[in-house]
Structures are given as structure tokens and as C-alpha cells.
Design a protein around this motif. Structure first.
Motif, PDB file in Angstrom:
ATOM      1  N   ARG A  57       0.831  -1.212   0.000  1.00 13.84           N
ATOM      2  CA  ARG A  57       0.000   0.000   0.000  1.00 13.84           C
ATOM      3  C   ARG A  57       0.863   1.259   0.000  1.00 13.84           C
ATOM      4  O   ARG A  57       0.510   2.269  -0.622  1.00 13.84           O
ATOM      5  N   TYR A  58       1.998   1.212   0.682  1.00 12.27           N
ATOM      6  CA  TYR A  58       2.842   2.401   0.808  1.00 12.27           C
ATOM      7  C   TYR A  58       3.695   2.662  -0.425  1.00 12.27           C
ATOM      8  O   TYR A  58       4.341   3.707  -0.517  1.00 12.27           O
ATOM      9  N   LYS A  59       3.704   1.746  -1.362  1.00 10.94           N
ATOM     10  CA  LYS A  59       4.504   1.937  -2.571  1.00 10.94           C
ATOM     11  C   LYS A  59       4.034   3.119  -3.402  1.00 10.94           C
ATOM     12  O   LYS A  59       4.750   3.577  -4.294  1.00 10.94           O
ATOM     13  N   PHE A  60       2.831   3.627  -3.128  1.00  5.34           N
ATOM     14  CA  PHE A  60       2.295   4.738  -3.916  1.00  5.34           C
ATOM     15  C   PHE A  60       2.705   6.101  -3.357  1.00  5.34           C
ATOM     16  O   PHE A  60       2.414   7.123  -3.975  1.00  5.34           O
ATOM     17  N   TRP A  61       3.362   6.141  -2.178  1.00  5.54           N
ATOM     18  CA  TRP A  61       3.727   7.420  -1.557  1.00  5.54           C
ATOM     19  C   TRP A  61       4.937   8.037  -2.251  1.00  5.54           C
ATOM     20  O   TRP A  61       5.773   7.343  -2.832  1.00  5.54           O
ATOM     21  N   ARG A  62       5.059   9.350  -2.145  1.00  4.56           N
ATOM     22  CA  ARG A  62       6.113  10.066  -2.869  1.00  4.56           C
ATOM     23  C   ARG A  62       7.469   9.972  -2.168  1.00  4.56           C
ATOM     24  O   ARG A  62       8.501   9.947  -2.828  1.00  4.56           O
ATOM     25  N   ASN A  63       7.505   9.942  -0.825  1.00  2.98           N
ATOM     26  CA  ASN A  63       8.770   9.870  -0.087  1.00  2.98           C
ATOM     27  C   ASN A  63       8.741   8.659   0.839  1.00  2.98           C
ATOM     28  O   ASN A  63       7.924   8.600   1.758  1.00  2.98           O
ATOM     29  N   ILE A  64       9.636   7.701   0.592  1.00  5.40           N
ATOM     30  CA  ILE A  64       9.649   6.460   1.362  1.00  5.40           C
ATOM     31  C   ILE A  64      11.080   6.158   1.802  1.00  5.40           C
ATOM     32  O   ILE A  64      12.025   6.284   1.017  1.00  5.40           O
ATOM     33  N   VAL A  65      11.228   5.758   3.072  1.00  2.96           N
ATOM     34  CA  VAL A  65      12.499   5.267   3.585  1.00  2.96           C
ATOM     35  C   VAL A  65      12.274   3.829   4.041  1.00  2.96           C
ATOM     36  O   VAL A  65      11.369   3.565   4.841  1.00  2.96           O
ATOM     37  N   VAL A  66      13.088   2.909   3.531  1.00  9.96           N
ATOM     38  CA  VAL A  66      12.973   1.491   3.878  1.00  9.96           C
ATOM     39  C   VAL A  66      14.262   1.056   4.555  1.00  9.96           C
ATOM     40  O   VAL A  66      15.358   1.300   4.039  1.00  9.96           O
ATOM     41  N   VAL A  67      14.134   0.406   5.723  1.00 10.41           N
ATOM     42  CA  VAL A  67      15.280  -0.073   6.489  1.00 10.41           C
ATOM     43  C   VAL A  67      15.157  -1.579   6.663  1.00 10.41           C
ATOM     44  O   VAL A  67      14.061  -2.082   6.956  1.00 10.41           O
ATOM     45  N   GLY A  68      16.266  -2.309   6.498  1.00 10.16           N
ATOM     46  CA  GLY A  68      16.183  -3.746   6.725  1.00 10.16           C
ATOM     47  C   GLY A  68      17.437  -4.496   6.361  1.00 10.16           C
ATOM     48  O   GLY A  68      18.381  -3.936   5.786  1.00 10.16           O
ATOM     49  N   ASN A  69      17.445  -5.769   6.709  1.00  6.65           N
ATOM     50  CA  ASN A  69      18.536  -6.667   6.358  1.00  6.65           C
ATOM     51  C   ASN A  69      18.253  -7.300   5.003  1.00  6.65           C
ATOM     52  O   ASN A  69      17.108  -7.597   4.661  1.00  6.65           O
ATOM     53  N   SER A  70      19.296  -7.550   4.263  1.00  7.20           N
ATOM     54  CA  SER A  70      19.128  -8.014   2.881  1.00  7.20           C
ATOM     55  C   SER A  70      18.444  -9.369   2.788  1.00  7.20           C
ATOM     56  O   SER A  70      17.846  -9.683   1.754  1.00  7.20           O
ATOM     57  N   LYS A  71      18.511 -10.180   3.845  1.00  9.92           N
ATOM     58  CA  LYS A  71      17.933 -11.521   3.771  1.00  9.92           C
ATOM     59  C   LYS A  71      16.439 -11.542   4.078  1.00  9.92           C
ATOM     60  O   LYS A  71      15.779 -12.575   3.935  1.00  9.92           O
ATOM     61  N   GLU A  72      15.893 -10.412   4.542  1.00 11.24           N
ATOM     62  CA  GLU A  72      14.448 -10.339   4.782  1.00 11.24           C
ATOM     63  C   GLU A  72      13.723 -10.404   3.441  1.00 11.24           C
ATOM     64  O   GLU A  72      14.210  -9.863   2.433  1.00 11.24           O
ATOM     65  N   SER A  73      12.558 -11.024   3.428  1.00 13.77           N
ATOM     66  CA  SER A  73      11.860 -11.254   2.159  1.00 13.77           C
ATOM     67  C   SER A  73      11.529  -9.958   1.439  1.00 13.77           C
ATOM     68  O   SER A  73      11.686  -9.862   0.209  1.00 13.77           O
TER      69      SER A  73
END
Length: 338
Positions: A78-94
């Protein structure tokens, strides 16, 4: 293909191409210019990033630059449509595994990375990804990248809004009028109208909220930028002056700190050495009590001519920084006729 991209700070940002996807026509992003979606598992400490993104500015009323909304991983799509997004995570997470292409994953073997992607899922979008191969690496990068993330989003917003300001063109006749009168001009966007015009001075305004841009050229020396601005605006705009006092700022668990709202710096403006004056103007002579708002001015000399450029805003009940950015964008279209 991943390319290295410098961001005027110590961190390195990588331009990220997601899984080699071909670009197709994308829908427009949603969300306001001052909104940021932060998607991060609860294991990460994100308070320092939120505090920087929501930093307080005073115009003179208090306002946060961005409003941060914590996005749930379960609602990632759902949040993929927002204009400004910050994503944090480990590379092995799905969710990160799907987001990062093979080249990006190879970069992570060198250590945690900060990636930037534009228009990933929708148009007019900025996606910042902070990723590492384990939680410790990712958290360390997160802890030292707050200002970088803030700067990226501010610069991307300004670049997008510059296109919006001139999306419908500009007023060519008024621009030519400035050139003929003053030997210099701005690209004047639609919606601005002439409000003042003297031999060496011209101003244009736009309503809802009020924005004013001014251009002055003369041979007489401008010695004191603050006094000069006061003399000019007190005369033409019924008493506007630079607000020189400090204000008391509340800090959690601390005594009040006192903050000056004015700055005076020497910068490069259009490759010319200039003085940049930023602060708050105030008018205590108007009916209904004092009024005020932010402004930015540039003062410089070129080939015997002194130039004074100014943009100021009066936007009660609204965030001021987007409108201050608008007038600054216009000032930076300054062109001098030789």
C-alpha cells in the motif's frame, strides 16, 4: 546498473536499479511534500532518523519540516504509492530480497549501504533504502545517515517542485519588462502580478498564500544588507523589518534556549560571490496586530552594478518552508543581460 552518487556529505549513496526492470508508464505518487513513510522492523532504533526528518524550524511560528508516518511491513504494497519512502532492513528479509537487485546485493558484501531510487513504483517518487547483511551493520549505518536521508529528500523535493513551478511555462513579457528596466530578470511563473515598479526596483506578488519576489539593481553601494532591506521594505511595504530578536525555544528536560532567526553568510550565487541573508520579517504597524514570515535575500556586485534579490512569504496557518522554497527557486533563475 549501479552508479556511485555523491551527496555533499560523508556518506556514499548508490543509485539503485531494481532487478533490471524496464520502465513503463507509471501513475503519479500520492502524499504531500512534507510527508515521509518510514518502513522498518521494530528491531531497529529509528528515533534519531525521525527526529532529523521532523526537525523544527521557526518562521517565527514553530513547524516540523517533515511528518513521518511509520509504515507496517504487512501493508508494504500500500505504501509503494507514496512520494517519499524510507525502507530499512537486512538483505535476507523477504521484503528486502524482492526490493534489491543482484548488483545491489553484491554491494552489500562490502558493508551496509544507502541506496537511492527515483520513480520506483510511481512518478515523482523518492525511495531511500538503508540495508546491510545483518542487523548490527544496518543499525550502524542508520545511526549515522539521518542527515544524509534528510538532505536527499529535501533536494529531491526541490528538484521536483522546480519542474512544477514552471510546468505551464512563465510570463515572457514580464520577464522582458524586467530585462528592459533593470538589465536583469527572473523567469516569472504564472500567477505572479506586478505590485511595485520604480526606476531601479520591481516586485511581483502571488496570493493564497502571499509570496513576494523583488529585484533591484543600482550603482550605489549596498553596505549593510539588513539595514538596506529594512529601508527598502519599510518604504514600499508599510513597515516590514527584519526580526532581530532571539526567541525562547523549549527543549525537553532543559531550560529554554534562545535562538536567533537570522543568518548572514557569504556564498556562491550563480558563480558570483554574494551575501545570503535569511530570516524572518515582521510588521508591527498593520491593523490587527503584528504579522510576519520567512524571507531569503541575495546581495552581490557584478561589473559595477549592485543587485538585491528577495523573496518573502506570509502564510498564516500553513507550513512556510514549501513556499519559501518556491520563491528561492524563482530567485535562482536570475539572469543578467550583458
Amino acid at each position: 546498473m549501479i552508479k556511485k552518487h555523491g551527496i555533499c556529505l560523508t556518506l556514499l549513496v548508490l543509485i539503485l536499479t531494481i532487478n533490471g526492470c524496464k520502465r513503463v508508464s507509471l501513475p503519479h505518487s500520492i502524499g504531500s511534500r512534507d510527508s515521509v513513510i518510514l518502513i522498518a522492523p521494530a528491531i531497529f532504533q529509528v528515533d534519531s532518523l525521525i527526529n532529523v526528518l521532523e526537525k523544527t524550524q521557526y518562521y517565527p511560528s514553530e513547524e516540523n519540516v517533515f511528518n513521518v508516518e511509520i509504515g507496517s511491513l504487512s501493508e508494504f504494497d500500500r505504501y509503494k504509492f507514496w512520494r517519499n519512502i524510507v525502507v530499512v532492513g537486512n538483505s535476507k528479509e523477504s521484503y528486502m530480497d524482492d526490493l534489491l537487485g543482484e548488483e545491489a546485493k553484491q554491494e552489500l558484501k562490502k558493508g551496509a549501504q544507502l541506496f537511492l531510487e527515483k520513480d520506483l513504483w510511481v512518478r515523482l517518487q523518492t525511495v531511500v533504502v538503508i540495508a546491510g547483511e545483518n542487523t548490527g551493520e544496518t543499525q550502524k549505518l542508520l545511526d549515522r545517515s539521518s542527515e544524509t536521508v534528510y538532505r536527499i529528500i529535501r533536494e529531491e523535493e526541490k528538484a521536483r517542485f522546480t519542474k512544477v513551478v514552471y510546468m505551464s511555462g512563465y510570463q515572457e513579457k514580464e520577464t522582458e519588462r524586467m530585462e528592459s528596466l533593470l538589465g536583469a530578470s527572473y523567469k516569472l511563473p504564472l500567477g505572479y502580478r506586478l505590485v511595485e515598479n520604480e526606476d531601479d526596483f520591481i516586485s511581483y506578488a502571488r496570493k493564497n498564500p502571499d509570496r513576494l519576489i523583488t529585484l533591484l539593481s543600482r550603482t550605489l553601494v549596498i553596505k549593510d544588507p539588513i539595514k538596506f532591506r529594512d529601508s527598502l521594505f519599510s518604504k514600499h511595504f508599510n513597515g516590514d523589518e527584519v526580526y532581530m530578536d532571539s526567541i525562547a525555544v523549549n527543549s525537553a528536560g532543559k531550560e529554554n534556549e534562545f535562538l536567533r532567526l537570522i543568518s548572514l553568510d557569504t556564498i556562491k550565487f550563480k558563480n558570483i560571490k554574494a551575501v545570503q541573508l535569511k530570516g524572518v520579517w515582521i510588521n508591527e504597524k498593520v491593523k490587527g496586530g503584528p504579522m510576519g514570515g520567512p524571507f531569503v535575500s541575495y546581495i552581490f556586485k557584478k561589473e559595477g552594478i549592485w543587485y538585491f534579490l528577495d523573496g518573502h512569504v506570509f502564510a498564516p496557518g500553513k507550513k512556510k518552508w514549501p513556499f519559501l522554497e518556491e520563491v528561492d527557486i524563482i530567485l535562482n533563475t536570475f539572469k543578467r543581460e550583458f
